[in-house]
Write a protein that holds these residues in place. Structure first.
Motif, PDB file in Angstrom:
ATOM      1  N   GLY A  36       0.811  -1.213   0.000  1.00 52.20           N
ATOM      2  CA  GLY A  36       0.000   0.000   0.000  1.00 52.20           C
ATOM      3  C   GLY A  36       0.844   1.262   0.000  1.00 52.20           C
ATOM      4  N   TYR A  37       1.884   1.283   0.838  1.00 57.59           N
ATOM      5  CA  TYR A  37       2.766   2.450   0.869  1.00 57.59           C
ATOM      6  C   TYR A  37       3.524   2.612  -0.449  1.00 57.59           C
ATOM      7  N   ALA A  38       3.844   1.504  -1.098  1.00 55.22           N
ATOM      8  CA  ALA A  38       4.544   1.601  -2.383  1.00 55.22           C
ATOM      9  C   ALA A  38       3.666   2.267  -3.439  1.00 55.22           C
ATOM     10  N   PHE A  39       2.363   2.029  -3.378  1.00 58.98           N
ATOM     11  CA  PHE A  39       1.457   2.642  -4.349  1.00 58.98           C
ATOM     12  C   PHE A  39       1.279   4.144  -4.092  1.00 58.98           C
ATOM     13  N   VAL A  40       1.214   4.554  -2.832  1.00 63.33           N
ATOM     14  CA  VAL A  40       0.984   5.967  -2.524  1.00 63.33           C
ATOM     15  C   VAL A  40       2.271   6.774  -2.436  1.00 63.33           C
ATOM     16  N   ALA A  41       3.423   6.097  -2.430  1.00 57.90           N
ATOM     17  CA  ALA A  41       4.696   6.811  -2.274  1.00 57.90           C
ATOM     18  C   ALA A  41       4.937   7.849  -3.369  1.00 57.90           C
ATOM     19  N   PRO A  42       4.708   7.545  -4.668  1.00 58.81           N
ATOM     20  CA  PRO A  42       4.947   8.585  -5.693  1.00 58.81           C
ATOM     21  C   PRO A  42       4.118   9.843  -5.475  1.00 58.81           C
ATOM     22  N   VAL A  45       5.569  11.757  -2.461  1.00 58.41           N
ATOM     23  CA  VAL A  45       6.844  12.390  -2.786  1.00 58.41           C
ATOM     24  C   VAL A  45       6.626  13.630  -3.648  1.00 58.41           C
ATOM     25  N   LEU A  46       5.773  13.530  -4.658  1.00 55.19           N
ATOM     26  CA  LEU A  46       5.502  14.675  -5.522  1.00 55.19           C
ATOM     27  C   LEU A  46       4.806  15.802  -4.750  1.00 55.19           C
ATOM     28  N   THR A  47       3.899  15.443  -3.832  1.00 57.57           N
ATOM     29  CA  THR A  47       3.235  16.461  -3.030  1.00 57.57           C
ATOM     30  C   THR A  47       4.228  17.196  -2.150  1.00 57.57           C
ATOM     31  N   VAL A  48       5.151  16.448  -1.545  1.00 62.33           N
ATOM     32  CA  VAL A  48       6.154  17.073  -0.681  1.00 62.33           C
ATOM     33  C   VAL A  48       7.072  17.978  -1.499  1.00 62.33           C
ATOM     34  N   LEU A  49       7.510  17.504  -2.666  1.00 67.44           N
ATOM     35  CA  LEU A  49       8.465  18.259  -3.466  1.00 67.44           C
ATOM     36  C   LEU A  49       7.866  19.521  -4.063  1.00 67.44           C
ATOM     37  N   PHE A  50       6.631  19.418  -4.542  1.00 65.46           N
ATOM     38  CA  PHE A  50       6.056  20.530  -5.295  1.00 65.46           C
ATOM     39  C   PHE A  50       4.993  21.319  -4.529  1.00 65.46           C
TER      40      PHE A  50
END
Length: 316
Positions: A36-42, A45-50
């Motif tokens: 589950g975490y592998a699916f939501v990780a992208p 990560v994008l939310t944190v970065l941008f």
């Protein structure tokens, strides 16, 4: 066919004689969490970065003074916020609130009214759905230039219509009160088609048998809308309300093309203030302070809307 033959035909191995079928092996709880975490990780990560990282940089940079290319800014604390509110920033927030209030009334009112019309069974109404999508797909800058010509003082279409009706003409984009009204009219025209689409979808989601039952019980069109349709699309209306509010708070292109914040700052909204201070005056401290203020205002308004909607649901 025997059981062994059926299992062989299905491509499965039959259990040896005397042995039962083995238990089905299910993934462990840890494996399910990891997957589950592998699916939501992208997305995270994008939310944190941008989103989160730029927001943190905006908050940090609002405490320093300096220009866009200043690599050694000076820490000033909350001075940027006080200077921003003391000068044109406070007025820009007021203009933003006034514009957003009118924007909500016009776009949601027109969207609901036209949504009800398009959802009716009147002949030929279905052909009117396409024109409301045109403002959404045409570039804002192109339509803004057209509206600027429409509001032109001498040869504009609006003044020509006023002259034909023997009404006094006006220079809409040069008068403080009329300029905000002109920008608001164009902004509402540019966006209300989206609310029409959302309201039509919300009205289509109301079960037809419920409306037919209300008609059989003697409810007219207004009572069906007041007691059946409107309560059943409360959640869609909340979504439209929040999206419309955030769009009004973030308006920029219409003002940049039509009035550039004038006359005398009458149409300078918070986002235009950010642009003017950051990229024209090169005072990124005040621009970032306004950006933080606009973010907090949007967050508080959205939370208030959700709280009011939840309170209305609990009251029922």
């Amino acid at each position: 066919m025997t059981r062994t033959g059926r299992d062989t035909a299905r491509g499965t191995r039959a259990a040896p004689p005397g042995e039962g079928a083995g238990p089905v092996r299910r993934p462990s709880r840890r494996g399910a969490w990891v997957l589950g975490y592998a699916f939501v990780a992208p997305t995270v990560v994008l939310t944190v970065l941008f989103s989160l990282v730029p927001l943190g940089m905006l908050l940090w940079r609002s405490l320093y003074s300096g220009g866009v290319f200043d690599f050694a800014p000076t820490f000033v604390g909350l001075d940027n916020y006080t200077a921003m509110l003391a000068e044109d920033g406070g007025r820009a927030l007021g203009v933003t609130g006034l514009y957003t209030a009118g924007f909500i009334v016009l776009t949601m009112g027109a969207g609901l009214g036209l949504g009800l019309l398009l959802n009716s069974r009147a002949p030929g109404v279905a052909r009117l759905r396409a024109p409301f999508v045109i403002p959404l797909v045409v570039p804002v800058v192109a339509t803004a230039l057209i509206w600027a010509n429409m509001f032109a003082p001498r040869f504009g279409l609006v003044n020509r219509l006023l002259g034909a009706l023997n009404l006094p003409q006006a220079d809409f984009l040069s008068s403080p009160g009329l300029a905000l009204l002109a920008v608001l009219t164009f902004g509402a025209w540019q966006f209300f088609g989206q609310n029409v689409i959302l309201y039509v979808a919300a009205l289509k989601s109301v079960p037809r048998d419920v409306l037919d039952a209300a008609s059989v019980d003697g409810a007219g069109a207004w009572r069906r809308f007041r007691h059946v349709q409107w309560p059943m699309m409360r959640r869609q209306t909340l979504l439209i309300w929040v999206v419309t509010t955030l769009t009004g708070l973030q308006t920029f292109t219409q003002i940049y093309v039509l009035t550039q914040g004038g006359p005398d700052g009458a149409t300078s909204t918070a986002l235009y203030y950010v642009y003017n201070e950051g990229f024209v005056q090169f005072d990124t401290g005040r621009a970032n302070a306004m950006g933080v203020a606009l973010f907090l205002l949007s967050l508080l308004v959205t939370m208030a809307q959700l709280w009011l909607a939840g309170r209305a649901d609990r009251a029922r």
